[in-house]
Design an enzyme around this catalytic site. Structure first.
Site, PDB file in Angstrom:
ATOM      1  N   ASN A   1      11.768  12.115 -14.785  1.00 50.58           N
ATOM      2  CA  ASN A   1      11.655  11.713 -16.143  1.00 50.58           C
ATOM      3  C   ASN A   1      12.195  12.310 -16.786  1.00 50.58           C
ATOM      4  O   ASN A   1      13.024  12.920 -16.468  1.00 50.58           O
ATOM      5  CB  ASN A   1      10.037  11.474 -16.560  1.00 50.58           C
ATOM      6  CG  ASN A   1       9.790   9.828 -17.707  1.00 50.58           C
ATOM      7  OD1 ASN A   1      10.434  10.421 -18.543  1.00 50.58           O
ATOM      8  ND2 ASN A   1       8.784   9.240 -16.931  1.00 50.58           N
ATOM      9  N   ARG A   2      11.728  12.835 -17.852  1.00 50.21           N
ATOM     10  CA  ARG A   2      13.073  13.614 -19.083  1.00 50.21           C
ATOM     11  C   ARG A   2      12.304  15.067 -18.925  1.00 50.21           C
ATOM     12  O   ARG A   2      11.133  15.112 -18.919  1.00 50.21           O
ATOM     13  CB  ARG A   2      12.848  12.943 -20.564  1.00 50.21           C
ATOM     14  CG  ARG A   2      12.925  11.449 -20.071  1.00 50.21           C
ATOM     15  CD  ARG A   2      13.138  10.765 -21.859  1.00 50.21           C
ATOM     16  NE  ARG A   2      14.069   9.486 -21.755  1.00 50.21           N
ATOM     17  CZ  ARG A   2      13.763   8.402 -20.981  1.00 50.21           C
ATOM     18  NH1 ARG A   2      12.900   8.132 -20.531  1.00 50.21           N
ATOM     19  NH2 ARG A   2      14.644   7.599 -21.055  1.00 50.21           N
TER      20      ARG A   2
ATOM     21  N   HIS B   1      15.467  12.546 -14.742  1.00 49.66           N
ATOM     22  CA  HIS B   1      15.327  12.263 -13.375  1.00 49.66           C
ATOM     23  C   HIS B   1      16.784  13.197 -12.937  1.00 49.66           C
ATOM     24  O   HIS B   1      17.789  12.658 -11.878  1.00 49.66           O
ATOM     25  CB  HIS B   1      16.476  10.283 -13.053  1.00 49.66           C
ATOM     26  CG  HIS B   1      15.316   9.617 -13.489  1.00 49.66           C
ATOM     27  ND1 HIS B   1      13.736  10.198 -14.287  1.00 49.66           N
ATOM     28  CD2 HIS B   1      15.327   8.266 -13.953  1.00 49.66           C
ATOM     29  CE1 HIS B   1      12.938   8.565 -14.204  1.00 49.66           C
ATOM     30  NE2 HIS B   1      14.277   7.903 -14.397  1.00 49.66           N
TER      31      HIS B   1
ATOM     32  N   HIS C   1      11.582   5.027  -7.407  1.00 45.52           N
ATOM     33  CA  HIS C   1      12.890   4.015  -8.779  1.00 45.52           C
ATOM     34  C   HIS C   1      12.368   2.948  -8.468  1.00 45.52           C
ATOM     35  O   HIS C   1      13.326   2.367  -9.122  1.00 45.52           O
ATOM     36  CB  HIS C   1      13.652   4.934  -9.397  1.00 45.52           C
ATOM     37  CG  HIS C   1      12.768   4.567 -10.695  1.00 45.52           C
ATOM     38  ND1 HIS C   1      13.346   3.830 -10.919  1.00 45.52           N
ATOM     39  CD2 HIS C   1      13.168   5.777 -12.114  1.00 45.52           C
ATOM     40  CE1 HIS C   1      14.113   3.816 -13.262  1.00 45.52           C
ATOM     41  NE2 HIS C   1      13.583   5.005 -12.815  1.00 45.52           N
TER      42      HIS C   1
ATOM     43  N   TYR D   1      12.738  -0.990  -8.471  1.00 49.65           N
ATOM     44  CA  TYR D   1      12.289  -1.914  -9.094  1.00 49.65           C
ATOM     45  C   TYR D   1      11.824  -2.977  -8.169  1.00 49.65           C
ATOM     46  O   TYR D   1      12.103  -3.275  -8.131  1.00 49.65           O
ATOM     47  CB  TYR D   1      13.481  -2.679  -9.882  1.00 49.65           C
ATOM     48  CG  TYR D   1      14.677  -1.460 -11.087  1.00 49.65           C
ATOM     49  CD1 TYR D   1      14.748  -0.197 -10.718  1.00 49.65           C
ATOM     50  CD2 TYR D   1      14.478  -1.753 -12.639  1.00 49.65           C
ATOM     51  CE1 TYR D   1      15.191   0.767 -12.061  1.00 49.65           C
ATOM     52  CE2 TYR D   1      14.591  -0.442 -13.533  1.00 49.65           C
ATOM     53  CZ  TYR D   1      15.048   0.059 -13.315  1.00 49.65           C
ATOM     54  OH  TYR D   1      16.433   1.164 -14.221  1.00 49.65           O
TER      55      TYR D   1
ATOM     56  N   ASP E   1       7.782   1.695 -21.869  1.00 49.32           N
ATOM     57  CA  ASP E   1       8.377   2.988 -21.072  1.00 49.32           C
ATOM     58  C   ASP E   1       7.563   3.738 -21.423  1.00 49.32           C
ATOM     59  O   ASP E   1       8.311   4.756 -21.939  1.00 49.32           O
ATOM     60  CB  ASP E   1      10.176   2.344 -21.794  1.00 49.32           C
ATOM     61  CG  ASP E   1      11.019   3.938 -20.707  1.00 49.32           C
ATOM     62  OD1 ASP E   1      10.478   3.965 -19.985  1.00 49.32           O
ATOM     63  OD2 ASP E   1      12.132   4.273 -21.247  1.00 49.32           O
TER      64      ASP E   1
ATOM     65  N   GLN F   1       4.443   6.500 -14.553  1.00 51.94           N
ATOM     66  CA  GLN F   1       5.676   6.031 -15.941  1.00 51.94           C
ATOM     67  C   GLN F   1       5.728   3.944 -15.275  1.00 51.94           C
ATOM     68  O   GLN F   1       5.899   3.510 -14.071  1.00 51.94           O
ATOM     69  CB  GLN F   1       6.760   6.313 -15.489  1.00 51.94           C
ATOM     70  CG  GLN F   1       7.960   5.777 -16.120  1.00 51.94           C
ATOM     71  CD  GLN F   1       7.639   6.502 -17.996  1.00 51.94           C
ATOM     72  OE1 GLN F   1       6.852   7.582 -18.155  1.00 51.94           O
ATOM     73  NE2 GLN F   1       8.568   6.366 -19.205  1.00 51.94           N
TER      74      GLN F   1
ATOM     75  N   GLU G   1       6.539   4.210 -10.858  1.00 50.11           N
ATOM     76  CA  GLU G   1       6.927   5.475 -10.840  1.00 50.11           C
ATOM     77  C   GLU G   1       5.644   6.722 -11.130  1.00 50.11           C
ATOM     78  O   GLU G   1       5.590   7.629 -11.974  1.00 50.11           O
ATOM     79  CB  GLU G   1       7.768   5.834 -11.940  1.00 50.11           C
ATOM     80  CG  GLU G   1       9.310   4.995 -11.915  1.00 50.11           C
ATOM     81  CD  GLU G   1      10.281   5.290 -13.328  1.00 50.11           C
ATOM     82  OE1 GLU G   1      10.926   6.629 -13.437  1.00 50.11           O
ATOM     83  OE2 GLU G   1       9.825   4.397 -13.623  1.00 50.11           O
TER      84      GLU G   1
HETATM   85  C1  BGC Z   1      12.982   5.328 -17.646  1.00 52.45           C
HETATM   86  C2  BGC Z   1      13.582   4.653 -18.598  1.00 52.45           C
HETATM   87  C3  BGC Z   1      15.399   4.866 -17.970  1.00 52.45           C
HETATM   88  C4  BGC Z   1      14.769   4.659 -16.206  1.00 52.45           C
HETATM   89  C5  BGC Z   1      16.425   4.560 -16.045  1.00 52.45           C
HETATM   90  C6  BGC Z   1      13.133   4.790 -16.321  1.00 52.45           C
HETATM   91  O1  BGC Z   1      11.914   6.093 -15.412  1.00 52.45           O
HETATM   92  O2  BGC Z   1      11.360   5.467 -18.440  1.00 52.45           O
HETATM   93  O3  BGC Z   1      13.559   5.418 -19.734  1.00 52.45           O
HETATM   94  O4  BGC Z   1      16.088   3.951 -18.909  1.00 52.45           O
HETATM   95  O5  BGC Z   1      14.139   5.253 -15.663  1.00 52.45           O
HETATM   96  O6  BGC Z   1      16.598   3.601 -15.468  1.00 52.45           O
END
Ligand code: BGC
Length: 394
Positions: A123-124, A149, A223, A225, A295, A331, A359
């Site tokens: 995350n950020r 990330h 991560h 999907y 998100d 997340q 996540e």
């Molecule tokens: C984030 C998204 C981001 C994505 C990247 C996620 O964990 O929350 O904002 O675009 O990862 O693929």
């Protein structure tokens, strides 16, 4: 023909039993039926194959873990990426339910973190910097002004050392990576181990450990999907999600938490009762606008590892996933930035919201927000956390 010591009924039983096991041992067809009641028909296996070579010449391997029920998970040593994970549907059919690419090239270029291990910080981190023990550290800004990330060459883009953890029923793969002091701007040599274990109950356990030789920050996650339909040309709006969280973290325009823990009650972010992802995602809501959908980070009510913190159900196939973790947050990202430009294996492209991520992690931007649970790791301490994704049908 006479068998001196086995005659009559006991012999018949022995014969029938032997024939049954002989049949099962040679049976390559995945077992059918409800996931949890699927009979154990084989010995679990781990196989290794060459997968490709990076532009720097690094050899990448693929490991396939198969449990005794027939569920399979494929992991490559590049990024510790899960390239495939099969789950049964109600009719007894296995399908891969994680988004991925055809080959290494796909993962090396433009991967939106499909299946990847994320580090050092999932995350950020706002402004791509933080201060620890009075010293400021500058990270790579790879998401507007922010760090996302782990930066340009995060743990999703390095080659991990792999070793097999064999088992008759629950095969595992141990991945290790030593991130050198200063990598991505982070302090300390960080020694990281991630173990994937494919359990006999059709769950994939991901356990993380890390130690450091200098104070640093760590927040590792996975991560993947998921699209439980197994059909990646479909979106995930029909997936029914429940998140055991009464609060979430609202964000600013660059998706950094404002610091507030906002109750979900009465908002589109309320997943305390199961609801289809698509039910509220189109509502007019400032937070949904900022995330272009979901998100956001949900603050988990009581993460313990023993009861699910989130569940996903795909009613049409019956596939059901439960997420267990000891992390304080999750997340939930609905693939809002997938835009139909990435190619899916077997043809077609990944459209908007064709996958969802859950996540498990600490809160975003924790290094800059002292009210959030700490992500600081100091020498002598061990970072240790476990998340499990369990698959069944209902
Ligand atoms: C984030 C998204 C981001 C994505 C990247 C996620 O964990 O929350 O904002 O675009 O990862 O693929």
């Amino acid at each position: 023909m006479r068998y001196p010591s086995v005659t009559g009924l006991p012999f018949l039983c022995l014969l029938v039993t032997s024939l049954f096991f002989a049949h099962c041992a040679g049976n390559e067809t995945p077992p059918t039926g409800e996931a949890d009641s699927t009979p154990v028909t084989a010995t679990a296996t781990i196989t290794k194959a060459a997968y490709g070579t990076t532009s720097a010449g690094g050899a990448v391997d693929k490991y396939t873990l198969r449990n005794a029920r027939g569920m399979e998970v494929e992991v490559i040593t590049y990024g510790g990426i899960i390239t495939s994970l099969t789950a049964l549907d109600s009719a007894g059919n296995y399908a891969n339910v994680t988004l991925g690419f055809d080959d290494l090239e796909g993962y090396r270029t433009n991967n939106p973190y499909f299946g990847a291990l994320i580090g050092r910080y999932g995350n950020r981190i706002a402004g791509a910097k933080f201060t620890l023990d009075g010293k400021e550290y500058t990270l790579e800004a790879n998401n507007g002004p922010n760090h996302l990330h782990g930066g340009v060459t995060g743990f999703d883009k390095v080659i991990w050392e792999a070793s097999e953890v064999p088992s008759d029923t629950e095969p595992g793969l141990r991945l290790t990576y030593l991130s050198p002091d200063g990598e991505g701007g982070y302090p300390g040599n960080l020694s990281t181990t991630v173990v994937y274990t494919l359990r006999d109950d059709n769950s994939l356990e991901v356990s993380y450990e890390a130690t450091t030789d200098q104070p640093t920050v760590v927040n590792l996650t996975q991560h993947a999907y998921f699209n439980l339909s197994g059909d990646f040309s479909r979106d995930i709006l029909d997936h029914v999600v429940e998140i055991d969280a009464d609060r979430f973290l609202p964000v600013d325009a660059t998706l950094i938490p404002t610091g507030e823990l906002q109750p979900v009650a009465g908002t589109p972010f309320d997943f305390t009762e199961p609801k289809p992802v698509g039910r509220d995602i189109g509502q007019s809501d400032d937070q949904l606008t900022k995330g272009q959908g979901f998100d956001h980070c949900w603050v988990l009510n009581s993460p313990s590892g023993s009861s699910p913190v989130a569940t996903v159900h795909h009613p049409a196939t019956g596939r059901y996933m439960e997420v267990f973790t000891d992390e304080p947050a999750i997340q939930f990202y609905t693939g809002n930035f997938l835009d139909g430009t990435l190619s899916a294996p077997g043809g077609g492209t990944y459209g908007r919201r064709s996958g969802l991520c859950l996540e498990t992690q600490h809160y975003p931007d924790s290094p800059n927000q002292s009210a959030f649970p700490s992500v600081v790791l100091r020498p002598g301490e061990t970072y240790a956390t476990t998340t499990t994704y369990k698959f069944s049908t209902k």
